[in-house]
Design an enzyme around this catalytic site. Structure first.
Site, PDB file in Angstrom:
ATOM      1  N   ARG A 154       0.844  -1.086   0.047  1.00  0.00           N
ATOM      2  CA  ARG A 154       0.067  -0.148  -0.154  1.00  0.00           C
ATOM      3  C   ARG A 154       0.782   1.227   0.110  1.00  0.00           C
ATOM      4  O   ARG A 154       0.418   2.259  -0.584  1.00  0.00           O
ATOM      5  CB  ARG A 154      -0.953  -0.107   1.229  1.00  0.00           C
ATOM      6  CG  ARG A 154      -1.949   1.147   1.130  1.00  0.00           C
ATOM      7  CD  ARG A 154      -3.056   0.953   2.238  1.00  0.00           C
ATOM      8  NE  ARG A 154      -2.711   0.940   3.428  1.00  0.00           N
ATOM      9  CZ  ARG A 154      -3.216   0.626   4.588  1.00  0.00           C
ATOM     10  NH1 ARG A 154      -4.470   0.332   4.564  1.00  0.00           N
ATOM     11  NH2 ARG A 154      -2.645   0.833   5.903  1.00  0.00           N
ATOM     12  N   GLU A 159     -16.240   6.409   5.191  1.00  0.00           N
ATOM     13  CA  GLU A 159     -15.523   5.672   6.550  1.00  0.00           C
ATOM     14  C   GLU A 159     -15.255   6.784   7.290  1.00  0.00           C
ATOM     15  O   GLU A 159     -15.695   7.941   7.209  1.00  0.00           O
ATOM     16  CB  GLU A 159     -14.092   5.210   5.780  1.00  0.00           C
ATOM     17  CG  GLU A 159     -13.207   6.302   5.171  1.00  0.00           C
ATOM     18  CD  GLU A 159     -11.776   5.490   5.021  1.00  0.00           C
ATOM     19  OE1 GLU A 159     -11.322   5.098   5.868  1.00  0.00           O
ATOM     20  OE2 GLU A 159     -11.286   6.036   3.927  1.00  0.00           O
ATOM     21  N   LYS A 188      -2.796   6.437   1.736  1.00  0.00           N
ATOM     22  CA  LYS A 188      -2.550   6.771   3.247  1.00  0.00           C
ATOM     23  C   LYS A 188      -1.559   8.043   3.108  1.00  0.00           C
ATOM     24  O   LYS A 188      -0.189   8.009   3.450  1.00  0.00           O
ATOM     25  CB  LYS A 188      -2.073   5.635   4.043  1.00  0.00           C
ATOM     26  CG  LYS A 188      -2.363   5.657   5.247  1.00  0.00           C
ATOM     27  CD  LYS A 188      -2.154   4.154   6.192  1.00  0.00           C
ATOM     28  CE  LYS A 188      -2.347   4.361   7.284  1.00  0.00           C
ATOM     29  NZ  LYS A 188      -3.358   5.083   8.145  1.00  0.00           N
TER      30      LYS A 188
HETATM   31  N1  PLP Z   1      -9.142   4.132   6.926  1.00  0.00           N
HETATM   32  C1  PLP Z   1      -8.417   5.233   7.456  1.00  0.00           C
HETATM   33  C2  PLP Z   1      -8.664   6.626   6.976  1.00  0.00           C
HETATM   34  C3  PLP Z   1      -7.320   4.991   8.226  1.00  0.00           C
HETATM   35  O1  PLP Z   1      -6.362   6.056   8.606  1.00  0.00           O
HETATM   36  C4  PLP Z   1      -7.028   3.676   8.449  1.00  0.00           C
HETATM   37  C5  PLP Z   1      -5.791   3.328   9.432  1.00  0.00           C
HETATM   38  O2  PLP Z   1      -4.648   2.792   8.762  1.00  0.00           O
HETATM   39  C6  PLP Z   1      -7.990   2.554   8.181  1.00  0.00           C
HETATM   40  C7  PLP Z   1      -8.881   2.940   7.391  1.00  0.00           C
HETATM   41  C8  PLP Z   1      -7.612   1.185   8.389  1.00  0.00           C
HETATM   42  O3  PLP Z   1      -6.671   0.520   7.618  1.00  0.00           O
HETATM   43  P1  PLP Z   1      -5.851  -0.632   8.251  1.00  0.00           P
HETATM   44  O4  PLP Z   1      -6.732  -1.657   8.486  1.00  0.00           O
HETATM   45  O5  PLP Z   1      -4.784  -0.965   7.137  1.00  0.00           O
HETATM   46  O6  PLP Z   1      -4.914  -0.050   9.609  1.00  0.00           O
HETATM   47  C1  COI Z   2      -3.838   3.309  11.801  1.00  0.00           C
HETATM   48  O1  COI Z   2      -4.922   2.468  12.026  1.00  0.00           O
HETATM   49  O2  COI Z   2      -2.778   2.758  11.604  1.00  0.00           O
HETATM   50  C2  COI Z   2      -3.929   4.699  11.331  1.00  0.00           C
HETATM   51  O3  COI Z   2      -3.147   5.032  10.768  1.00  0.00           O
HETATM   52  C3  COI Z   2      -4.975   5.270  11.686  1.00  0.00           C
HETATM   53  C4  COI Z   2      -4.553   6.611  12.422  1.00  0.00           C
HETATM   54  C5  COI Z   2      -5.737   7.167  12.819  1.00  0.00           C
HETATM   55  C6  COI Z   2      -4.021   6.201  13.809  1.00  0.00           C
END
Ligand code: PLP
Ligand code: COI
Length: 343
Positions: free
Chosen positions: A82, A220, A184
């Site tokens: 990612r 989200e 991200k």
């Molecule tokens: N959506 C947002 C906006 C986020 O910042 C995060 C955190 O990483 C997620 C979703 C969840 O992603 P992940 O499950 O890869 O941590």
């Molecule tokens: C994560 O879950 O790793 C994120 O980056 C989300 C953030 C709001 C801490």
């Protein structure tokens, strides 16, 4: 070497400076060999691209100590991938995926005393970050970058741990249709700071963002994807028709577990805000959020009570939570390759 003596049950989701970080710099068209260093500060030009045009992206994953004292992390290959996607979208030179994995291993092992004890409720959060250090003044990509990974022990992202939270529908948008919501990048979070401060002042734990085009569909929250459970106990995942939801690794893992381990039906489709009262359970999922149940959504004075309520997680969410965290902590066997042991 001994595990640090912190009040693990009560640390929040805050930065605690640990001993080592990994740093590699990009110059003259290539990444240097990288190294584990102790300096937690960064010195750069006043004209660094990150400071002006926000050329920055990051990742988030966790390391866990298992019952038999191994240290593992969860699907780091997907974070590596990612971050390549994020870098490409921002015209940054991607950090090679194999080197990303090696760097995660090195920095976690170097800080092994900071990996919280098994069963403490805390974990080691790993934050890879990449930013433009080279000079820019016209709007252009820079030609020098830094890739860095630091780690910090963390507790639950939301106060109260796995207790249901109350969220609000935001008046603001998180991401433009076909913009950068699916990567991200720090810029997606800068715009969420004003609304999150307001939401917290009003007593809400998070903001639920709708699609910016029609303000009809659920996208989200500021830091997590949404999952829903229908009245038949099956999983529904909101899909963005403008590709503006971050592809959460936790959510993709939950979908797999729901279908292949728990035998649920999984549907990914656009979900209207107006449909929410029809669902039985709702949760926020992500590395930081894990799975946090939502009990209530306030939409401009209209309160939508989720059927599972504000007292505890709904039964399907609980099953998903127990299975996912069981795999992450190493006491439930997960699919091949999900749990990555730190050598
Ligand atoms: N959506 C947002 C906006 C986020 O910042 C995060 C955190 O990483 C997620 C979703 C969840 O992603 P992940 O499950 O890869 O941590
Ligand atoms: C994560 O879950 O790793 C994120 O980056 C989300 C953030 C709001 C801490």
């Amino acid at each position: 070497m001994a595990v640090k003596d912190l009040d693990w049950a009560n640390i929040g989701f805050t930065y605690i400076k640990t001993d080592y970080r990994y740093v590699s710099n990009y110059k003259n068209g290539s990444w240097d060999e990288g190294a584990i260093v102790t300096d937690a500060t960064i010195v750069m030009s006043e004209d660094a691209g990150v400071l002006h045009y926000a050329q920055e992206c990051f990742e988030g994953l966790k390391a866990y100590r298992t019952e038999d004292n191994r240290i593992v992390c969860f699907r780091p290959d997907l974070n590596a991938k990612r971050m390549v996607d994020s870098a490409n979208r921002l015209e940054m030179p991607p950090f090679p995926e194999d080197r990303f994995l090696k760097a995660v291993e090195e920095v976690v092992r170097a800080n092994e005393d900071w990996v919280p004890p098994y069963g403490s409720g805390a974990t080691l959060y790993i934050r890879p970050v990449m930013f433009a250090t080279g000079n820019v003044i016209g709007v252009n990509p820079a030609d020098e970058y830094q890739f860095r990974i630091f780690v910090t022990p963390v507790g639950p992202y939301f106060k109260g741990g796995a207790k249901p939270i109350s969220i609000k529908v935001s008046d603001y948008d998180r991401a433009a249709p076909h913009g950068t919501g699916n990567i991200k990048a720090g810029l997606n979070y800068a715009m969420s700071l004003y609304p999150i401060v307001k939401a917290h002042e009003e007593g809400f734990a998070e903001n639920l963002y709708l699609d910016a085009g029609s303000r009809t569909y659920i996208e989200e929250t500021g830091g997590a994807n949404v999952i829903l459970v229908d009245n038949d106990g099956n999983l529904v995942i909101p899909k963005s028709y403008t590709d503006s939801i971050l592809p959460s690794i936790t959510r993709r893992s939950i979908a797999y577990v729901a279908e292949h381990v728990l035998g649920l039906k999984v549907t990914e489709r656009p979900v209207k805000l107006s449909e929410i009262p029809d669902f039985a359970e709702m949760g926020l999922c992500g590395t930081a959020a894990v799975i946090s149940p939502v009990g209530k959504i306030t939409d401009h004075g209209n309160v939508i009570e989720i059927k599972s309520g504000m007292d505890e997680m709904g039964p399907v969410t609980k099953k998903l939570y127990d299975t996912l965290t069981g795999i992450q902590m190493g006491h439930i066997e997960g699919p091949e390759g999900w749990v990555h042991e730190i050598p």
